[in-house]
Design a protein around this motif. Structure first.
Motif, mmCIF file in Angstrom:
data_model
loop_
_atom_site.group_PDB
_atom_site.id
_atom_site.type_symbol
_atom_site.label_atom_id
_atom_site.label_comp_id
_atom_site.label_asym_id
_atom_site.label_seq_id
_atom_site.Cartn_x
_atom_site.Cartn_y
_atom_site.Cartn_z
ATOM 1 N N ASN A 146 1.113 -1.388 0.284
ATOM 2 C CA ASN A 146 -0.181 0.362 -0.092
ATOM 3 C C ASN A 146 0.639 0.962 -0.122
ATOM 4 O OD1 ASN A 146 0.630 0.179 2.680
ATOM 5 N ND2 ASN A 146 -0.609 -1.846 3.323
ATOM 6 N N ASN A 147 2.032 0.846 -0.847
ATOM 7 C CA ASN A 147 2.598 2.810 -1.014
ATOM 8 C C ASN A 147 1.934 3.922 -1.392
ATOM 9 O OD1 ASN A 147 5.110 1.399 -0.066
ATOM 10 N ND2 ASN A 147 5.978 0.724 -2.149
ATOM 11 N N THR A 148 1.092 4.055 -2.142
ATOM 12 C CA THR A 148 0.131 4.680 -2.205
ATOM 13 C C THR A 148 -0.958 5.171 -2.265
ATOM 14 O OG1 THR A 148 -0.322 3.505 -4.729
ATOM 15 C CG2 THR A 148 1.461 5.227 -3.985
ATOM 16 N N THR A 149 -1.356 4.825 -0.872
ATOM 17 C CA THR A 149 -3.211 4.488 -0.133
ATOM 18 C C THR A 149 -2.815 5.912 0.514
ATOM 19 O OG1 THR A 149 -2.341 1.675 -0.064
ATOM 20 C CG2 THR A 149 -4.141 2.959 1.674
ATOM 21 N N SER A 150 -3.984 6.495 0.019
ATOM 22 C CA SER A 150 -4.308 7.205 1.043
ATOM 23 C C SER A 150 -4.763 6.944 2.099
ATOM 24 C CB SER A 150 -4.801 8.626 -0.483
ATOM 25 O OG SER A 150 -6.739 8.015 -0.233
ATOM 26 N N ARG B 284 10.669 -0.395 0.719
ATOM 27 C CA ARG B 284 11.332 0.146 0.419
ATOM 28 C C ARG B 284 12.710 1.126 0.492
ATOM 29 N NH1 ARG B 284 8.517 5.196 -2.526
ATOM 30 N NH2 ARG B 284 6.782 4.383 -4.042
ATOM 31 N N HIS C 214 6.538 9.669 1.845
ATOM 32 C CA HIS C 214 5.215 8.874 2.728
ATOM 33 C C HIS C 214 4.982 7.495 2.229
ATOM 34 C CE1 HIS C 214 4.845 13.023 4.340
ATOM 35 N NE2 HIS C 214 5.616 13.876 3.523
ATOM 36 N N GLN C 215 5.520 7.024 1.837
ATOM 37 C CA GLN C 215 5.028 5.737 1.277
ATOM 38 C C GLN C 215 6.287 4.447 1.997
ATOM 39 O OE1 GLN C 215 5.296 6.269 -2.865
ATOM 40 N NE2 GLN C 215 4.266 7.826 -2.821
ATOM 41 N N PRO C 216 5.224 3.549 1.823
ATOM 42 C CA PRO C 216 3.990 3.216 2.324
ATOM 43 C C PRO C 216 3.535 4.343 3.636
ATOM 44 C CG PRO C 216 4.721 2.163 3.352
ATOM 45 C CD PRO C 216 6.443 2.657 2.997
ATOM 46 N N PRO C 217 2.313 4.709 3.451
ATOM 47 C CA PRO C 217 1.652 5.841 4.793
ATOM 48 C C PRO C 217 1.343 4.687 6.060
ATOM 49 C CG PRO C 217 0.349 5.310 3.042
ATOM 50 C CD PRO C 217 1.440 4.626 2.813
#
Length: 170
Positions: free
Chosen positions: A11-15, A35, A52-55
């Motif tokens: 979920n690296n780009t999970t908002s 990462r 900020h990835q993953p969040p």
């Protein structure tokens, strides 16, 4: 399918919105440490958002159920101290800051133990030291809770106990 535990992995780009939606659907999150293998130069090419990835902190602070691990030898180190050190310090294996969404030692350790046991439907047997559970633990060379964050990745086990039996000792 109501007895299944659905998980969003990689979920690296999970908002934050997606985290909330996933939580509303009863989903869990599997945070992977790939990462950790990214260099400062590679991060510079990806821009500020990549830090900020993953969040992880966002997922944690929103109250989601999340586990912590790696893709094992495929993309990242299978050593749990590498993953724990990265999640707490934000440092890559080269020592560069590649993550600003870090979490506390306690949050990282819980994600790597109790929550991962839950992900595997093994929470009745694994994940914490309690009567009736398998006595799986390590005796470390230093205290995980007090060693400097950038040294967590260098911790190692003097002894490992699985199912109440010593399976490794120096």
């Amino acid at each position: 399918i109501t007895d299944l535990r659905w998980t969003i992995a990689h979920n690296n780009t999970t908002s934050p919105e997606s985290v909330r939606r996933g939580m509303a659907l009863g989903m869990m999150f599997a945070v992977h440490s790939s990462r950790r293998n990214v260099s400062a130069e590679q991060m510079a090419n990806r821009g500020e958002a990549a830090l900020h990835q993953p969040p992880i902190r966002t997922i944690h602070e929103l109250g989601a159920i999340w586990g912590l691990g790696s893709d094992a030898t495929t993309v990242a180190s299978p050593n749990p101290f590498h993953t724990l050190g990265w999640a707490v310090s934000g440092r890559s294996n080269g020592g560069d800051i590649t993550l600003v969404e870090t979490v506390s030692r306690e949050a990282a350790l819980t994600a790597h133990t109790r929550t991962n046991a839950y992900h595997l439907f093994r929470e009745e047997h694994l994940g914490s030291l309690e009567p009736g559970k398998l006595a799986d633990f390590d005796v470390l060379d230093r205290d995980y809770m007090t060693v400097p964050a950038e040294e967590i990745e260098n911790l190692y086990s003097f002894m490992t106990v699985v199912g109440g039996k010593v399976v490794y000792a120096e």
